[in-house]
Design a protein around this motif. Structure first.
Motif, PDB file in Angstrom:
ATOM      1  N   ASP A   1       0.841  -1.189   0.000  1.00 13.02           N
ATOM      2  CA  ASP A   1       0.000   0.000   0.000  1.00 13.02           C
ATOM      3  C   ASP A   1       0.886   1.252   0.000  1.00 13.02           C
ATOM      4  O   ASP A   1       1.636   1.494   0.946  1.00 13.02           O
TER       5      ASP A   1
ATOM      6  N   HIS B   1       0.169   4.209   0.494  1.00  8.14           N
ATOM      7  CA  HIS B   1      -0.156   5.160   1.565  1.00  8.14           C
ATOM      8  C   HIS B   1       0.796   5.005   2.751  1.00  8.14           C
ATOM      9  O   HIS B   1       0.932   5.922   3.565  1.00  8.14           O
TER      10      HIS B   1
ATOM     11  N   GLN C   1       5.473   9.143   2.273  1.00  8.91           N
ATOM     12  CA  GLN C   1       4.514   9.934   3.065  1.00  8.91           C
ATOM     13  C   GLN C   1       5.000  11.369   3.233  1.00  8.91           C
ATOM     14  O   GLN C   1       4.200  12.306   3.267  1.00  8.91           O
TER      15      GLN C   1
ATOM     16  N   ARG D   1       4.959  13.194  -0.409  1.00 13.22           N
ATOM     17  CA  ARG D   1       3.617  13.463  -0.941  1.00 13.22           C
ATOM     18  C   ARG D   1       3.164  14.886  -0.648  1.00 13.22           C
ATOM     19  O   ARG D   1       2.340  15.452  -1.352  1.00 13.22           O
TER      20      ARG D   1
ATOM     21  N   LEU E   1      -1.603   5.930  -5.675  1.00 16.42           N
ATOM     22  CA  LEU E   1      -2.515   6.539  -4.703  1.00 16.42           C
ATOM     23  C   LEU E   1      -3.844   6.914  -5.362  1.00 16.42           C
ATOM     24  O   LEU E   1      -4.696   7.511  -4.728  1.00 16.42           O
TER      25      LEU E   1
ATOM     26  N   ASN F   1      -7.089   2.532  -4.822  1.00 15.83           N
ATOM     27  CA  ASN F   1      -7.795   3.005  -3.634  1.00 15.83           C
ATOM     28  C   ASN F   1      -8.988   2.147  -3.252  1.00 15.83           C
ATOM     29  O   ASN F   1      -9.600   2.379  -2.206  1.00 15.83           O
TER      30      ASN F   1
ATOM     31  N   ARG G   1      -6.513  -2.381  -1.414  1.00  9.47           N
ATOM     32  CA  ARG G   1      -5.677  -1.970  -0.286  1.00  9.47           C
ATOM     33  C   ARG G   1      -5.545  -3.092   0.743  1.00  9.47           C
ATOM     34  O   ARG G   1      -4.487  -3.275   1.344  1.00  9.47           O
TER      35      ARG G   1
END
Length: 204
Positions: A21, A23, A29, A32, A45, A50, A55
């Motif tokens: 994932d 995210h 992170q 982004r 993403l 999504n 996920r």
């Protein structure tokens, strides 16, 4: 035997891959939130990535990674594969997992492994281990370190790299053919080729 690990087969790639994932990327992170970073435009993403089921599958992959059976099962599953990509989404979550990937590569010398990462710290630690002869890197794996910004130059501190360009004039090295091939790799295996120092991908 443990349950087989579900591998990805994206429309672009001509081989199986494995993803997490996006995210949860450690460095991703942070990037982004930075304008003009490659992570701020990350394809993993958006869209199908999504969906809750997708996920969930990526989270299950992290559980597989951390399980004691991972190296054995993944090595078994790649016995008939010639090429494999690590992280069509997501990135290295730990140095320990990088070492597991290297063990899988050693167990599958017939298969060419490609891993692109923004986790420079893990790659630097691996280089130090290699220098100290605590580990050897098999010939059938290439690790490319990715520049963080769009239209950025390849990182000089690493031999094999990737960049993302919006302005074609700023592209360095081998330009990915996918956009001219209906968004597919087809028979191109440049990303696995150690003779090619940098792969430049057009922003999409």
């Amino acid at each position: 035997m443990q349950q087989l690990i579900k591998l990805s087969k994206t429309s672009k790639l001509n081989c199986f891959s494995f993803g997490l994932d996006a995210h949860n990327c450690i460095t991703g992170q942070k990037y982004r939130k930075i304008k003009n970073s490659t992570c701020s435009k990350c394809y993993a993403l958006r869209g199908n990535y999504n969906y809750p089921d997708v996920r969930k599958g990526k989270r299950n992959n992290l559980n597989h990674f951390n399980a004691p059976y991972f190296v054995y099962v993944m090595s078994f599953q790649l016995q008939s594969q010639r090429y494999f990509r690590w992280f069509d989404s997501g990135d290295l979550p730990s140095f320990k997992i990088l070492l597991k990937i290297i063990r899988v590569a050693k167990n599958t010398p017939h298969c060419q492994h490609w891993l692109a990462t923004r986790e420079i710290g893990f790659k630097n630690k691996l280089d130090e281990f290699i220098k100290l002869k605590r580990i050897s890197l098999p010939k059938n794996i290439i690790i490319r370190v990715s520049s963080p910004l769009i239209d950025d130059k390849p990182l000089k501190s690493h031999k094999h790299t990737t960049t993302v360009f919006k302005d074609r004039k700023k592209a360095v090295g081998f330009i990915c053919k996918a956009k001219d091939q209906g968004g597919k790799c087809l028979n191109c295996v440049a990303c696995w080729d150690k003779k090619i120092k940098n792969i430049a991908y057009e922003l999409h």
